[in-house]
Write a protein that holds these residues in place. Sequence first.
Motif, PDB file in Angstrom:
ATOM      1  N   LEU A  26       0.824  -1.205   0.000  1.00  0.00           N
ATOM      2  CA  LEU A  26       0.000   0.000   0.000  1.00  0.00           C
ATOM      3  C   LEU A  26       0.859   1.256   0.000  1.00  0.00           C
ATOM      4  CD1 LEU A  26      -2.802   1.285   0.153  1.00  0.00           C
ATOM      5  CD2 LEU A  26      -2.601   1.173   2.625  1.00  0.00           C
ATOM      6  N   VAL A  27       1.883   1.298   0.833  1.00  0.00           N
ATOM      7  CA  VAL A  27       2.730   2.485   0.904  1.00  0.00           C
ATOM      8  C   VAL A  27       3.477   2.678  -0.410  1.00  0.00           C
ATOM      9  CG1 VAL A  27       4.693   3.533   2.073  1.00  0.00           C
ATOM     10  CG2 VAL A  27       2.945   2.370   3.398  1.00  0.00           C
ATOM     11  N   LEU A  28       3.958   1.595  -0.993  1.00  0.00           N
ATOM     12  CA  LEU A  28       4.667   1.694  -2.268  1.00  0.00           C
ATOM     13  C   LEU A  28       3.742   2.212  -3.358  1.00  0.00           C
ATOM     14  CD1 LEU A  28       7.193   1.117  -4.016  1.00  0.00           C
ATOM     15  CD2 LEU A  28       6.191  -1.109  -4.469  1.00  0.00           C
ATOM     16  N   ASN A  29       2.549   1.646  -3.466  1.00  0.00           N
ATOM     17  CA  ASN A  29       1.633   2.042  -4.535  1.00  0.00           C
ATOM     18  C   ASN A  29       1.013   3.414  -4.303  1.00  0.00           C
ATOM     19  OD1 ASN A  29       2.084  -0.366  -5.876  1.00  0.00           O
ATOM     20  ND2 ASN A  29       0.395  -1.390  -4.870  1.00  0.00           N
ATOM     21  N   ILE A  83       5.550   4.924  -5.742  1.00  0.00           N
ATOM     22  CA  ILE A  83       5.540   5.026  -7.210  1.00  0.00           C
ATOM     23  C   ILE A  83       5.116   6.418  -7.673  1.00  0.00           C
ATOM     24  CG2 ILE A  83       4.517   4.084  -9.329  1.00  0.00           C
ATOM     25  CD1 ILE A  83       6.574   2.239  -7.932  1.00  0.00           C
ATOM     26  N   PRO A  84       4.027   7.019  -7.141  1.00  0.00           N
ATOM     27  CA  PRO A  84       3.700   8.393  -7.556  1.00  0.00           C
ATOM     28  C   PRO A  84       4.818   9.385  -7.224  1.00  0.00           C
ATOM     29  CG  PRO A  84       1.809   7.401  -6.498  1.00  0.00           C
ATOM     30  CD  PRO A  84       2.956   6.453  -6.301  1.00  0.00           C
ATOM     31  N   GLY A  85       5.498   9.193  -6.093  1.00  0.00           N
ATOM     32  CA  GLY A  85       6.613  10.070  -5.758  1.00  0.00           C
ATOM     33  C   GLY A  85       7.760   9.952  -6.742  1.00  0.00           C
ATOM     34  N   MET A  86       8.057   8.723  -7.157  1.00  0.00           N
ATOM     35  CA  MET A  86       9.124   8.518  -8.143  1.00  0.00           C
ATOM     36  C   MET A  86       8.749   9.133  -9.490  1.00  0.00           C
ATOM     37  SD  MET A  86      11.708   7.004  -6.773  1.00  0.00           S
ATOM     38  CE  MET A  86      12.572   6.420  -8.205  1.00  0.00           C
ATOM     39  N   ILE A  87       7.495   8.938  -9.908  1.00  0.00           N
ATOM     40  CA  ILE A  87       7.044   9.526 -11.179  1.00  0.00           C
ATOM     41  C   ILE A  87       7.139  11.048 -11.112  1.00  0.00           C
ATOM     42  CG2 ILE A  87       5.020   9.870 -12.658  1.00  0.00           C
ATOM     43  CD1 ILE A  87       4.227   6.961 -11.926  1.00  0.00           C
TER      44      ILE A  87
END
Length: 125
Positions: A2-5, A9-13
């Motif tokens: 949940l934290v990753l998704n 991922i939005p933070g990396m994008i």
Amino acid sequence: DLVLNLHGIPGMIGAIGGAVSAAAEDGDTLYGSDIASVFPARANGGRSASKQGAMQAACMFTTLGISIAGGLLVGLLLRLAGDSLDFKGNDGIFEDSKYWEIEGESDEETELVPQKEHEVLEGAV
């Protein structure tokens, strides 16, 4: 997951997009005439667009490294404290049957019903 998704991922994008847009900025077209309000280090020719993009990317990798190190540290601490916190041997930690009755045999027929509500319905019949 949940934290990753939800955050990772939005933070990396966003970080990749920020680095690319900072590197692509030519001075007047992308952010308007006052680039210093968005990137203060770019004021008065202090830093080039490509250098600003590289700094944005470096900050992304620094943040990623800190988050990975923090996750490893917390994982290690939880593994060491697992016996006292009763984490080991708890096979049903994500088992819904503690809180829900699962009706039906196949995945298409499965319906989750709260136990208390189900008990009330059966008692009313």
